[in-house]
Structure formats: structure tokens, C-alpha cells
Design a protein around this motif. Structure first.
Motif, mmCIF file in Angstrom:
data_model
loop_
_atom_site.group_PDB
_atom_site.id
_atom_site.type_symbol
_atom_site.label_atom_id
_atom_site.label_comp_id
_atom_site.label_asym_id
_atom_site.label_seq_id
_atom_site.Cartn_x
_atom_site.Cartn_y
_atom_site.Cartn_z
ATOM 1 N N ARG A 59 28.550 -25.132 49.769
ATOM 2 C CA ARG A 59 27.191 -25.124 50.329
ATOM 3 C C ARG A 59 26.821 -23.728 50.830
ATOM 4 N NH1 ARG A 59 25.103 -25.235 55.189
ATOM 5 N NH2 ARG A 59 27.116 -25.535 56.177
ATOM 6 N N ARG A 63 23.926 -21.258 49.269
ATOM 7 C CA ARG A 63 22.864 -20.717 50.125
ATOM 8 C C ARG A 63 22.847 -19.191 50.095
ATOM 9 N NH1 ARG A 63 22.869 -24.908 55.220
ATOM 10 N NH2 ARG A 63 21.760 -26.549 54.103
ATOM 11 N N THR A 66 20.524 -18.244 47.400
ATOM 12 C CA THR A 66 19.104 -18.409 47.710
ATOM 13 C C THR A 66 18.643 -17.643 48.939
ATOM 14 O OG1 THR A 66 19.517 -20.426 49.005
ATOM 15 C CG2 THR A 66 19.044 -20.702 46.649
ATOM 16 N N GLU A 105 26.742 -34.864 47.535
ATOM 17 C CA GLU A 105 25.386 -34.349 47.784
ATOM 18 C C GLU A 105 25.336 -32.835 47.579
ATOM 19 O OE1 GLU A 105 24.208 -35.375 51.752
ATOM 20 O OE2 GLU A 105 24.478 -37.519 51.394
ATOM 21 N N ILE A 106 26.320 -32.151 48.146
ATOM 22 C CA ILE A 106 26.391 -30.692 47.999
ATOM 23 C C ILE A 106 26.547 -30.325 46.529
ATOM 24 C CG2 ILE A 106 27.836 -28.664 48.482
ATOM 25 C CD1 ILE A 106 28.445 -30.092 51.245
ATOM 26 N N SER A 108 25.608 -31.954 43.898
ATOM 27 C CA SER A 108 24.351 -32.194 43.191
ATOM 28 C C SER A 108 23.370 -31.044 43.418
ATOM 29 C CB SER A 108 23.759 -33.518 43.658
ATOM 30 O OG SER A 108 22.528 -33.752 43.039
ATOM 31 N N GLU A 109 23.294 -30.579 44.659
ATOM 32 C CA GLU A 109 22.407 -29.461 44.976
ATOM 33 C C GLU A 109 22.852 -28.184 44.262
ATOM 34 O OE1 GLU A 109 22.516 -29.302 49.244
ATOM 35 O OE2 GLU A 109 21.530 -31.251 49.439
ATOM 36 N N THR A 110 24.151 -27.929 44.256
ATOM 37 C CA THR A 110 24.663 -26.739 43.573
ATOM 38 C C THR A 110 24.416 -26.831 42.079
ATOM 39 O OG1 THR A 110 26.382 -26.468 45.256
ATOM 40 C CG2 THR A 110 26.708 -25.302 43.176
ATOM 41 N N ASP A 111 24.658 -27.989 41.501
ATOM 42 C CA ASP A 111 24.422 -28.159 40.060
ATOM 43 C C ASP A 111 22.966 -27.874 39.711
ATOM 44 O OD1 ASP A 111 27.071 -28.833 39.781
ATOM 45 O OD2 ASP A 111 26.704 -30.962 39.371
ATOM 46 N N GLU A 112 22.055 -28.353 40.533
ATOM 47 C CA GLU A 112 20.635 -28.093 40.293
ATOM 48 C C GLU A 112 20.342 -26.598 40.397
ATOM 49 O OE1 GLU A 112 16.697 -28.952 39.275
ATOM 50 O OE2 GLU A 112 18.555 -30.067 39.002
ATOM 51 N N LEU A 113 20.965 -25.930 41.342
ATOM 52 C CA LEU A 113 20.786 -24.491 41.486
ATOM 53 C C LEU A 113 21.308 -23.751 40.254
ATOM 54 C CD1 LEU A 113 19.840 -22.231 43.408
ATOM 55 C CD2 LEU A 113 22.170 -22.199 44.338
ATOM 56 N N TRP A 117 18.298 -21.713 38.738
ATOM 57 C CA TRP A 117 18.104 -20.399 39.362
ATOM 58 C C TRP A 117 17.589 -19.434 38.306
ATOM 59 C CZ3 TRP A 117 17.203 -19.125 44.014
ATOM 60 C CH2 TRP A 117 17.250 -17.789 44.418
#
Length: 172
Positions: A59, A63, A66, A105-106, A108-113, A117
Motif C-alpha cells: 500500500r 501510494r 501516486t 483490498e490492497i 485489488s487497488e495495486t492491480d488497478e494502479l 497508471w
């Protein structure tokens, strides 16, 4: 409607990270919360704490992509160091299931990034730390490969801990 499949470098990053995550999570299959919180070696590491740590580090590095260096800054006071140490522990009220759910959850967020990106070459200067050369930078690409390496390294640690608990192995 055409479904676009992710290919190339981003697909490779996602596949490599997915495999490392799989082995890390597979290592804790069928464990109780007590087993996940146990310290079966002389190390302070526990399986639940290790997964919690890997998730939080992922996470933070996501971050960094981003938000820049403040996302991975070193703790500077006693409370910061205590929070960092608690990142390796299963605290009262935490369960292996809750730690894995947070990790998912983390992830999933990283995969989307990784998928979205805009520029894998975009970089930020690293924060001051004894292991970073002053002025060094990391691109998004390098951060994603670091997350893969960190996850794979800790999957190996988890395998040793699991084998110490009940003889089970992730591989072999």
C-alpha cells in the motif's frame, strides 16, 4: 462489445505479482488465528503479521507512485516506530481472515494502479533513508517490480514459518 485484454509489460507485472501473492496466501491455508499469531522460530515474525506487513508495504509503495516520497517516509518518533513494529504483529482483535481481506483490498487497488497508471516511467525522488542513495529516484515500473520482489521474499519467509508450525510447505 470488444473486451480488451491487457498484454505486454503490465500483464507480466500483474502475473508475477499475482503468483507471489498466491504463494504467500497459500502458505496460511487452514491455519487457526492462534497458529497465524504464533512465533515458531527465534524470529519475531508470525504468519499473520507477515501478511499484514506485506500488505502495508504494498500500500505504501503504491501510494509512492501516486503521491510521492511522503508515502514511504521513515518513522521519526516513538509512536511511528511502534506503529511500524505493530505492522508485523497480529494485534488483539485481528484475525487471519481480516488480515487477508485487507490484503486482498490492497492487492485489488495495486492491480488497478498497474493497469491504469498513465506512465510507468514517471518517477519520484526517494525519501531520506540509510539504504537509499541521496537524490535517487524510482519509477512506477521499478516500484511495481519492488512490490513483486518484496512479496516473493516474504512468501519464502512465510514458508519457513509454516513448516515450523506444522510441517506443511507451500511447494515441494
Amino acid at each position: 462489445m470488444t473486451v480488451q485484454t491487457l498484454t505486454g509489460e503490465r500483464a507480466d507485472l500483474l502475473e508475477s505479482l499475482g503468483m507471489a501473492r498466491y504463494f504467500l496466501k497459500y502458505t496460511v491455508r487452514d491455519l487457526t488465528d492462534e497458529q497465524a499469531a504464533a512465533r515458531p522460530t527465534v524470529s519475531e515474525l508470525t504468519l499473520g503479521g507477515l501478511i499484514k506487513h506485506v500488505g502495508e508495504i504494498e500500500r505504501q509503495w503504491a501510494r509512492f507512485v501516486t503521491d510521492g516520497p511522503s508515502a514511504v517516509a521513515m518513522p521519526e518518533d516513538e509512536a511511528g516506530f511502534e506503529a511500524w513494529a505493530n505492522g508485523f504483529r497480529m494485534l488483539p482483535g485481528e484475525t487471519l481472515a481480516s488480515i487477508i481481506a485487507r490484503y486482498d483490498e490492497i492487492a485489488s487497488e495495486t492491480d488497478e494502479l498497474i493497469r491504469t497508471w498513465p506512465d510507468l516511467d514517471a518517477s519520484h525522488e526517494l525519501p531520506p533513508a540509510p539504504w537509499f542513495r541521496p537524490g535517487a529516484r524510482r519509477s512506477a515500473r521499478r516500484v511495481f517490480t519492488h512490490i513483486i520482489a518484496e512479496t516473493a521474499q516474504h512468501a519464502g519467509h512465510a514458508d519457513i514459518l509454516r513448516e515450523s508450525i506444522d510441517g506443511q510447505k507451500s511447494m515441494g
